[in-house]
Scaffold this active site. Sequence first.
Site, mmCIF file in Angstrom:
data_model
loop_
_atom_site.group_PDB
_atom_site.id
_atom_site.type_symbol
_atom_site.label_atom_id
_atom_site.label_comp_id
_atom_site.label_asym_id
_atom_site.label_seq_id
_atom_site.Cartn_x
_atom_site.Cartn_y
_atom_site.Cartn_z
ATOM 1 N N CYS A 279 0.822 -1.221 0.000
ATOM 2 C CA CYS A 279 0.000 0.000 0.000
ATOM 3 C C CYS A 279 0.855 1.270 0.000
ATOM 4 C CB CYS A 279 -0.880 0.038 1.244
ATOM 5 S SG CYS A 279 -1.962 -1.336 1.425
HETATM 6 N N1 SAJ Z 1 6.428 2.485 8.593
HETATM 7 C C1 SAJ Z 1 7.416 3.357 9.022
HETATM 8 N N2 SAJ Z 1 7.100 4.299 9.956
HETATM 9 C C2 SAJ Z 1 5.834 4.414 10.470
HETATM 10 C C3 SAJ Z 1 4.841 3.515 10.009
HETATM 11 C C4 SAJ Z 1 5.151 2.550 9.077
HETATM 12 O O1 SAJ Z 1 8.565 3.283 8.585
HETATM 13 O O2 SAJ Z 1 5.621 5.262 11.327
HETATM 14 C C5 SAJ Z 1 6.760 1.483 7.588
HETATM 15 C C6 SAJ Z 1 6.551 0.063 8.080
HETATM 16 O O3 SAJ Z 1 7.737 -0.408 8.675
HETATM 17 C C7 SAJ Z 1 6.212 -0.689 6.787
HETATM 18 C C8 SAJ Z 1 5.519 0.358 5.929
HETATM 19 O O4 SAJ Z 1 5.845 1.633 6.508
HETATM 20 O O5 SAJ Z 1 7.400 -1.122 6.129
HETATM 21 C C9 SAJ Z 1 4.013 0.194 5.883
HETATM 22 O O6 SAJ Z 1 3.602 0.056 7.209
HETATM 23 P P1 SAJ Z 1 2.038 0.233 7.611
HETATM 24 O O7 SAJ Z 1 1.948 0.157 9.094
HETATM 25 O O8 SAJ Z 1 1.494 1.407 6.939
HETATM 26 O O9 SAJ Z 1 1.394 -1.115 7.094
HETATM 27 P P2 SAJ Z 1 0.552 -1.434 5.792
HETATM 28 O O10 SAJ Z 1 1.345 -1.293 4.582
HETATM 29 O O11 SAJ Z 1 -0.071 -2.753 6.084
HETATM 30 O O12 SAJ Z 1 -0.530 -0.289 5.752
HETATM 31 C C10 SAJ Z 1 -1.844 -0.558 6.112
HETATM 32 C C11 SAJ Z 1 -2.618 0.424 5.293
HETATM 33 N N3 SAJ Z 1 -3.991 0.049 5.337
HETATM 34 C C12 SAJ Z 1 -4.656 0.109 4.179
HETATM 35 O O13 SAJ Z 1 -4.144 0.450 3.133
HETATM 36 C C13 SAJ Z 1 -6.071 -0.272 4.226
HETATM 37 C C14 SAJ Z 1 -2.462 1.827 5.836
HETATM 38 O O14 SAJ Z 1 -3.461 2.676 5.257
HETATM 39 C C15 SAJ Z 1 -2.628 1.882 7.322
HETATM 40 O O15 SAJ Z 1 -2.362 3.210 7.757
HETATM 41 C C16 SAJ Z 1 -1.630 0.949 7.956
HETATM 42 O O16 SAJ Z 1 -1.959 -0.380 7.511
HETATM 43 C C17 SAJ Z 1 -1.721 1.017 9.466
HETATM 44 O O17 SAJ Z 1 -2.176 2.053 9.974
HETATM 45 O O18 SAJ Z 1 -1.241 0.077 10.090
#
Ligand code: SAJ
Length: 442
Positions: A279
Amino acid sequence: MQQKTLVPIVRSVTGNFPSLTYSVAVVGLGYVGLPLALLAARKGHRVVGLDINAEKVKSINSGICPFFDVELTERLANTRLPADTNFARARDVEIIVLCVPTPVRHDHIPDLVPIMEASKSVASHLKKGTLVIVESTVNPGVCENVVLPILERGSGLRAGADFMLSHCPERVNPGDPEWNVENISRVAGSLTEEGLEKTLAFYGSIVTGPIRPMRSIKEAEAVKIVENTFRDINIAFVNELALSFDRLGIDVVNVIEAAATKPFAFMAHYPGCGVGGHCIPVDPYYLIAEGKRNGFNHRFLSLARKINNHMPKHTVDLLERMLRKEHIPLKGARVALLGLAYKADIDDVRESPSLVMLEELEKRGAEVMPFDPYVKNARIPTLRKALTGAHAAIVATPHRSFRALSPHDFLECGVSIVIDGKNCLSKEAFVGAGVQYRGIGR
Ligand code: SAJ
């Protein structure tokens, strides 16, 4: 073409629709489609799962979840969900939901082939009155300019008049213990009032969170892209702070946590070795590409992507500098790479920064021992085997088991240089134990 306003956006619905039962085909049985299909089946709809992957279909028909997900494994064990590779079964249903990936190619250009193929696979089976819902994340315009023509050409029917077309962007958050496909609020947009009503009725019958009707499909497409782009730019912000504060000797994580004590107008994000997943690192490119197509240059979004894409290389640079201080060249050094998945406690490696670091380390001549307890085909089968004899270790994924590691777990294997790519270890404990510890921005 200005889409006429369908409904005032004030009307949100909660899961309070009369108990409707629809026949539904969910196309694409991955992290998005499988939870949706199981939820709809559990709520009494007559659901069939369709996928091009025969292995995946066989696994689901045997009640086995084709990827690591504790909750889905349990749900699948006690929910009857027929799955098939025969897309002709889409002919027998009232609602078809497209839940296929929308990745980007290596050059970051959106890859719409999966959604186009999925549209083609159902078009010839489309009949009058069917509602097609796209859940895949797409940029504004894809449903009407890409999916709609394929459906019309393949069916000989007219969108809006003969069949309905809506967009209800997926909001699955893999591994999240609190938010799931049933309780996460949704937004939905449709070509027609009738399509919107039916879409709201369907999701209203399975989702307990509110469903916000949008004025158009384009607006619904824009919502999801904005949500995830918001996250990407905020992560880029703290990643840039990490690079800058490193030079000032300021612990950026401490500063962010302190800023988060402000009870309003601040949302904490944290720096790391990179941004992975299907995403966050992907969706901004859809908006960047659509902007370009319309003569607009999303400079800020592109810069944020550049900053986040730099973090895996920054992490390898950090390691190289730590090794050099011990007079160990990176070339020929043995490096334990702990974590291949893009986030904690799942097995998904899509766009994972770990894969970029693996490539970068090997390009610089290091011997890399990758280990991940969730990723079956990780080169090294156990943590101990990955650490034993290594000159250094990078913790690249904050898996629960890695967060519990103590300095002793590394030192007893002879590893005294640790790069904490997700700032998930106790810096004080590692520094106190004499480990050469570096985090990202601390
Ligand atoms: N990450 C960072 N710093 C942060 C948060 C995440 O480096 O503060 C990195 C994570 O390590 C990872 C990537 O970003 O590699 C994505 O992390 P994520 O927590 O956003 O996980 P996703 O990709 O599963 O994102 C999903 C998304 N949900 C949908 O698309 C429906 C996103 O919109 C959500 O915000 C996210 O989950 C969430 O909040 O956990």
